[in-house]
Design a protein around this motif. Structure first.
Motif, mmCIF file in Angstrom:
data_model
loop_
_atom_site.group_PDB
_atom_site.id
_atom_site.type_symbol
_atom_site.label_atom_id
_atom_site.label_comp_id
_atom_site.label_asym_id
_atom_site.label_seq_id
_atom_site.Cartn_x
_atom_site.Cartn_y
_atom_site.Cartn_z
ATOM 1 N N VAL A 148 0.866 -1.189 0.000
ATOM 2 C CA VAL A 148 0.000 0.000 0.000
ATOM 3 C C VAL A 148 0.899 1.235 0.000
ATOM 4 N N THR A 149 0.679 2.119 -0.972
ATOM 5 C CA THR A 149 1.601 3.257 -1.133
ATOM 6 C C THR A 149 0.870 4.601 -1.077
ATOM 7 N N PRO A 150 1.615 5.672 -0.727
ATOM 8 C CA PRO A 150 1.023 7.016 -0.661
ATOM 9 C C PRO A 150 1.191 7.755 -1.989
ATOM 10 N N THR A 159 8.406 1.226 -6.419
ATOM 11 C CA THR A 159 9.588 0.397 -6.765
ATOM 12 C C THR A 159 10.363 -0.017 -5.517
ATOM 13 N N ARG A 160 10.306 0.793 -4.448
ATOM 14 C CA ARG A 160 11.019 0.460 -3.205
ATOM 15 C C ARG A 160 10.438 -0.806 -2.562
ATOM 16 N N LYS A 161 9.180 -1.132 -2.890
ATOM 17 C CA LYS A 161 8.555 -2.361 -2.377
ATOM 18 C C LYS A 161 8.571 -3.472 -3.429
ATOM 19 N N LEU A 174 -0.542 -4.499 -5.514
ATOM 20 C CA LEU A 174 -0.195 -3.110 -5.187
ATOM 21 C C LEU A 174 -1.472 -2.280 -5.167
ATOM 22 N N LYS A 175 -1.665 -1.560 -4.047
ATOM 23 C CA LYS A 175 -2.781 -0.603 -3.982
ATOM 24 C C LYS A 175 -2.192 0.797 -3.835
ATOM 25 N N PRO A 176 -2.134 1.531 -4.945
ATOM 26 C CA PRO A 176 -1.582 2.890 -4.857
ATOM 27 C C PRO A 176 -2.601 3.864 -4.284
ATOM 28 N N THR A 228 3.326 2.148 3.254
ATOM 29 C CA THR A 228 3.917 3.477 3.447
ATOM 30 C C THR A 228 2.781 4.473 3.488
ATOM 31 N N GLY A 229 2.752 5.259 4.555
ATOM 32 C CA GLY A 229 1.679 6.245 4.699
ATOM 33 C C GLY A 229 1.713 6.840 6.090
ATOM 34 N N SER A 230 0.574 7.340 6.515
ATOM 35 C CA SER A 230 0.536 8.046 7.798
ATOM 36 C C SER A 230 0.545 7.060 8.966
ATOM 37 N N THR A 231 0.960 7.562 10.114
ATOM 38 C CA THR A 231 1.005 6.714 11.308
ATOM 39 C C THR A 231 -0.401 6.260 11.693
ATOM 40 N N GLU A 251 6.325 2.012 6.935
ATOM 41 C CA GLU A 251 7.070 3.264 6.736
ATOM 42 C C GLU A 251 6.072 4.388 6.982
ATOM 43 N N LEU A 252 6.170 5.014 8.144
ATOM 44 C CA LEU A 252 5.095 5.919 8.563
ATOM 45 C C LEU A 252 5.564 7.377 8.596
ATOM 46 N N GLY A 253 4.823 8.184 9.289
ATOM 47 C CA GLY A 253 5.083 9.624 9.267
ATOM 48 C C GLY A 253 6.331 10.027 10.032
ATOM 49 N N ALA A 284 7.002 15.435 2.076
ATOM 50 C CA ALA A 284 7.847 14.248 2.216
ATOM 51 C C ALA A 284 7.905 13.865 3.680
ATOM 52 N N CYS A 285 7.957 12.544 3.934
ATOM 53 C CA CYS A 285 8.045 12.091 5.324
ATOM 54 C C CYS A 285 9.374 12.538 5.936
ATOM 55 N N THR A 286 10.368 12.773 5.073
ATOM 56 C CA THR A 286 11.694 13.201 5.553
ATOM 57 C C THR A 286 11.784 14.729 5.677
ATOM 58 N N THR A 381 2.786 18.076 14.479
ATOM 59 C CA THR A 381 2.042 17.603 13.295
ATOM 60 C C THR A 381 2.966 17.692 12.091
ATOM 61 N N GLU A 382 2.878 16.710 11.188
ATOM 62 C CA GLU A 382 3.622 16.832 9.927
ATOM 63 C C GLU A 382 3.001 17.970 9.130
ATOM 64 N N ILE A 383 3.793 18.989 8.798
ATOM 65 C CA ILE A 383 3.226 20.138 8.075
ATOM 66 C C ILE A 383 2.838 19.699 6.663
HETATM 67 P P1 NAP Z 1 -2.318 7.884 4.176
HETATM 68 O O1 NAP Z 1 -3.537 8.694 4.233
HETATM 69 O O2 NAP Z 1 -1.925 7.104 5.365
HETATM 70 O O3 NAP Z 1 -2.509 6.897 2.922
HETATM 71 C C1 NAP Z 1 -1.496 6.032 2.512
HETATM 72 C C2 NAP Z 1 -2.122 4.906 1.728
HETATM 73 O O4 NAP Z 1 -2.931 4.137 2.611
HETATM 74 C C3 NAP Z 1 -3.040 5.368 0.596
HETATM 75 O O5 NAP Z 1 -2.912 4.483 -0.476
HETATM 76 C C4 NAP Z 1 -4.398 5.268 1.253
HETATM 77 O O6 NAP Z 1 -5.472 5.167 0.356
HETATM 78 C C5 NAP Z 1 -4.215 3.985 2.043
HETATM 79 N N1 NAP Z 1 -5.217 3.778 3.086
HETATM 80 C C6 NAP Z 1 -5.845 4.689 3.855
HETATM 81 N N2 NAP Z 1 -6.722 4.071 4.675
HETATM 82 C C7 NAP Z 1 -6.635 2.744 4.414
HETATM 83 C C8 NAP Z 1 -7.289 1.592 4.927
HETATM 84 N N3 NAP Z 1 -8.212 1.662 5.869
HETATM 85 N N4 NAP Z 1 -6.947 0.397 4.418
HETATM 86 C C9 NAP Z 1 -6.006 0.286 3.450
HETATM 87 N N5 NAP Z 1 -5.364 1.345 2.921
HETATM 88 C C10 NAP Z 1 -5.672 2.561 3.406
HETATM 89 O O7 NAP Z 1 -1.046 8.753 3.765
HETATM 90 P P2 NAP Z 1 -0.895 9.751 2.561
HETATM 91 O O8 NAP Z 1 -1.614 11.008 2.899
HETATM 92 O O9 NAP Z 1 -1.213 9.088 1.264
HETATM 93 O O10 NAP Z 1 0.693 9.995 2.566
HETATM 94 C C11 NAP Z 1 1.303 10.868 3.454
HETATM 95 C C12 NAP Z 1 1.845 10.128 4.674
HETATM 96 O O11 NAP Z 1 2.744 9.116 4.252
HETATM 97 C C13 NAP Z 1 2.642 11.042 5.569
HETATM 98 O O12 NAP Z 1 2.339 10.750 6.902
HETATM 99 C C14 NAP Z 1 4.078 10.659 5.257
HETATM 100 O O13 NAP Z 1 4.981 10.941 6.279
HETATM 101 C C15 NAP Z 1 3.953 9.206 4.999
HETATM 102 N N6 NAP Z 1 5.085 8.713 4.209
HETATM 103 C C16 NAP Z 1 6.029 7.970 4.845
HETATM 104 C C17 NAP Z 1 7.138 7.527 4.144
HETATM 105 C C18 NAP Z 1 8.183 6.686 4.822
HETATM 106 O O14 NAP Z 1 8.958 6.072 4.108
HETATM 107 N N7 NAP Z 1 8.259 6.642 6.137
HETATM 108 C C19 NAP Z 1 7.278 7.837 2.796
HETATM 109 C C20 NAP Z 1 6.299 8.604 2.177
HETATM 110 C C21 NAP Z 1 5.191 9.040 2.904
HETATM 111 P P3 NAP Z 1 -6.701 6.240 0.512
HETATM 112 O O15 NAP Z 1 -6.115 7.571 0.263
HETATM 113 O O16 NAP Z 1 -7.700 5.802 -0.497
HETATM 114 O O17 NAP Z 1 -7.267 6.158 1.863
#
Ligand code: NAP
Length: 479
Positions: A148-150, A159-161, A174-176, A228-231, A251-253, A284-286, A381-383
């Motif tokens: 699952v990717t952001p 590609t990292r996964k 893959l679910k983008p 990879t996505g939010s915490t 890989e979270l926030g 960017a998470c970084t 908060t992540e800006i």
């Molecule tokens: P997000 O809202 O957590 O979403 C990430 C992915 O998860 C999206 O594909 C999203 O799809 C999916 N998702 C959301 N709810 C889900 C559920 N209940 N079941 C399955 N999948 C679900 O994050 P984002 O806003 O896309 O990306 C920003 C965040 O990613 C930031 O917090 C950033 O720090 C983090 N990030 C971390 C890294 C790292 O390597 N640590 C790298 C890049 C980004 P939907 O949008 O359809 O819900």
């Protein structure tokens, strides 16, 4: 430009969603709809799961060299199509073309790196302490994975996964993110062309993430989630993985501190701040989230940073000379506006930026705030936007304590010309990665990941493939 792919990719075939649903993809620079893509539902998820499960056994038996060569071919195809992929990415995500080209190269490098790792999966053998039994250790793919990717790095987060999963012999779904499905679909097309067997990679684009992913995670056939996505979402998915004891990489926030000591080279620190803050428009998470600058140099650092930020050109990512594209959508921009308003209410001074421009698109100007109160919401908060928030500090122990006073621990940046201090502070930071006199840590050859609530596991580097492998130990008595 070759045709933009908009259907689901299941079992090696392009297909509409079973119920015919589609969803729009917007251009964040104009707010207009670019195209519609298939919007998968639970039935499509089951088909993708079936394809991944069916393909797993044969794929696991494929020679590592064959897997390596597919990755290598895909690496070359991605680079050959840099311009096409960069335009696609800019149109759905907004980043300026130069940055999009940079991401294409970064994304392709994960395939080259893991093509080299595919043939170096090690095992072992040895004598057990009793002197009679031998042990044979092999490493096997964990099995079908859900990835699952952001939206912020639409190609590289895939590609990292996908790179290590292919190298290890795993099949995958893959679910983008719904904002940026086009880059992932283009990547699937490239992998098919590079010879990836049907069913090894399946891509489900969807606006119904929960309905699609939860049954997969609870169903017992998917053996691994790489997210990879939010915490917040990561926490929810960890709970869903508990039922079927699905292995996870998270890989979270982040909430990166950027620490500038009074002995820092300010030219280096300001250059690095521009990268750590402005790469990807701050999405960017970084991204540096909290700038802690020693009181003795804070004014000069703030002035120089504001000059550089104020000189950046904001506009559509496809236009020549643009440095800063739009934010991903109105929700993302609204969050940045609220955080800045809150900081200003609590006494922050706006050195540059801070005002949303009129007109279409999700633009927000590069902004520098000083005298930011530690109570401001943006401290916790992540800006996720082009806003640098500067606070001052007086001594090393104090700044370490404040930098670590957060549930996140992805990355930190440290600026000092003293080697002792640089190492001491780097080691004192509760983070998975440190940029010591640099604003960029991401590199496919290095292990990327965080501690605390920034995640579990590492991507890239020598250890990236471990996330997709299990040990098997065979005991062999010698009589
Ligand atoms: P997000 O809202 O957590 O979403 C990430 C992915 O998860 C999206 O594909 C999203 O799809 C999916 N998702 C959301 N709810 C889900 C559920 N209940 N079941 C399955 N999948 C679900 O994050 P984002 O806003 O896309 O990306 C920003 C965040 O990613 C930031 O917090 C950033 O720090 C983090 N990030 C971390 C890294 C790292 O390597 N640590 C790298 C890049 C980004 P939907 O949008 O359809 O819900």
């Amino acid at each position: 430009m070759t045709e933009v792919l908009t259907q689901l990719f299941i079992g090696g075939a392009w297909t509409d969603a079973a119920d015919g649903a589609t969803m729009p993809v917007d251009d964040p620079a104009t707010g207009e709809i670019l195209c519609h893509v298939a919007d998968a539902g639970p039935k499509d998820a089951r088909l993708a799961e079936e394809a991944a499960v069916q393909a797993q056994q044969d794929w696991a038996r494929t020679a590592p060299r064959a897997r390596s060569e597919i990755l290598r071919r895909a690496h070359e195809l991605i680079l050959e199509r840099t311009d096409e992929l960069a335009h696609l990415m800019t149109s759905e995500m907004g980043k300026p073309l130069a940055e999009a080209r940079g991401e294409v190269a970064y994304a392709a490098e994960f395939f080259r790196w893991f093509s080299e790792e595919a043939v170096r999966i090690d095992g072992g053998c040895g004598t057990l302490p009793d002197g009679r039994n031998r042990m044979l250790l092999t490493r096997r793919p964990v099995g079908p994975c859900l990835l699952v990717t952001p939206w912020n790095f639409p190609l590289a987060m895939g590609t990292r996964k996908i790179g290590p999963a292919i190298a290890a012999g795993c099949t995958m779904i893959l679910k983008p993110a719904p904002q940026t499905p086009l880059s992932s679909l283009a990547l699937a097309g490239i992998l098919k062309e590079a010879g990836l067997p049907d069913g090894v990679l399946n891509v489900v684009t969807t606006s119904r993430a929960g309905e699609v992913c939860e049954p997969l995670l609870r169903g017992g056939r998917i053996r691994k989630l790489s997210f990879t996505g939010s915490t917040g979402v990561g926490r929810l998915l960890l709970a869903q993985c508990a039922d079927a004891v699905v292995r996870t990489s998270m890989e979270l926030g982040g909430n990166a501190p950027f620490i500038v000591f009074d002995d820092a080279d300010l030219d280096v620190a300001v250059d690095a701040a521009m990268v750590a803050k402005m790469r990807n428009m701050g999405e960017a998470c970084t991204a540096a989230n909290r700038f802690f600058v020693h009181r003795a140099v804070a004014e000069e650092f703030g002035r120089r940073l504001a000059e550089r930020m104020g000189a950046l050109v904001v506009g559509p990512g496809t236009r020549d000379g643009v440095d800063v594209g739009p934010l991903i959508d109105r929700t993302g921009r609204g969050k940045v506006e609220e955080l800045v308003a809150d900081a200003v209410e609590r006494g922050a001074q706006v050195l540059v930026g801070g005002r949303t421009p009129e007109g279409p698109g999700c633009f927000y100007p590069p902004t520098v705030l000083t005298d930011v109160s530690p109570e401001s919401r943006l401290m916790g908060t992540e800006i996720f936007g082009p806003v640098a928030a500067i606070l001052t500090f007086d001594d090393e122990d104090e700044v370490l304590r404040r930098a670590n006073d957060t549930p996140w621990g992805l990355v930190g940046y440290v600026f000092t010309q003293g080697l002792d201090r640089g190492l001491r502070v780097s080691e004192g930071l509760e983070v998975g990665m440190v940029g010591l006199n640099t604003g960029l840590v991401s590199n496919p050859a290095a292990p990327f990941g965080g501690v605390k609530q920034s995640g579990l596991g590492r991507e890239g580097g020598r250890v990236g493939i471990d996330e997709f492998l299990e040990y098997q130990y065979v005991a062999v008595p010698v009589r």
